[in-house]
Design an enzyme around this catalytic site. Sequence first.
Site, PDB file in Angstrom:
ATOM      1  N   CYS A   2      35.236  41.756  42.972  1.00 63.95           N
ATOM      2  CA  CYS A   2      34.329  40.732  43.482  1.00 63.95           C
ATOM      3  C   CYS A   2      35.175  39.681  44.173  1.00 63.95           C
ATOM      4  O   CYS A   2      35.986  39.005  43.545  1.00 63.95           O
ATOM      5  CB  CYS A   2      33.535  40.107  42.345  1.00 63.95           C
ATOM      6  SG  CYS A   2      32.447  38.767  42.870  1.00 63.95           S
ATOM      7  N   GLU A 104      30.190  42.943  48.828  1.00 61.85           N
ATOM      8  CA  GLU A 104      31.208  43.987  48.782  1.00 61.85           C
ATOM      9  C   GLU A 104      31.255  44.655  50.151  1.00 61.85           C
ATOM     10  O   GLU A 104      30.260  44.648  50.886  1.00 61.85           O
ATOM     11  CB  GLU A 104      30.887  45.000  47.684  1.00 61.85           C
ATOM     12  CG  GLU A 104      32.055  45.883  47.323  1.00 61.85           C
ATOM     13  CD  GLU A 104      33.304  45.094  46.991  1.00 61.85           C
ATOM     14  OE1 GLU A 104      34.170  44.971  47.889  1.00 61.85           O
ATOM     15  OE2 GLU A 104      33.409  44.589  45.866  1.00 61.85           O
TER      16      GLU A 104
END
Length: 221
Positions: A2, A104
């Site tokens: 992340c 992402e």
Amino acid sequence: MCGRYALYPDATVLAGEFNLLLPQSLRPRYNLPPGAFHPVIRQPAGAARHLDVARWGLLPSWVKDPRALAQPINAKSETAADKPMFRHALRRARVLVPASGWYEWRTEQGLKQPYFFARADGQTLAFAGLLERWSGPDGEVQTYAILTTSANALAAPIHARMPVILAPADYAQWLDPALTQTAPLQALLVPAPAGLLTCWPVSRRVNRPVEDDPSLLERLG
């Protein structure tokens, strides 16, 4: 992993979701970058659960020169209990990192295409976080990292890793300052069910940390 996320609920909504003292203010953010200060949720011994701020990028208290050591934004849940960088925080200083969703990237046609992941029901996510305090010449600074795990079926086509997302029923156990054994904590550090989440492609403007507005979340195509 992340590397960028968003947090945009109303302060009253966030307080209700996490049983918090009502934050004084909470500005909606759509592109939270590493190296800056963001909200985390703490449960100190003998005190109410509340919202605090910490810098994203873990800096353990034993570091003498921060310039000589990488300050990781993520920690692998599978090895955090054994790594000197993370093991103290896992046992003694755990936090929830509230997030409306995270970004992402996947390479498509030679370009990095960002996707936004969020809860399918629109509620706020809680990433499992580790907190450290470092004291330097300018005083004490709180820092944090987000624990990651293997990707679930939804996230795997985009990236092999994803943040550890805790269920509301597990918040109290994760934040419990009296719990210092790693085995019950490790049982919580698993991929979230794929059905909990949804994702969609978004603009590559998110690659620039200065971009921070709701249009970043608009679905491409």
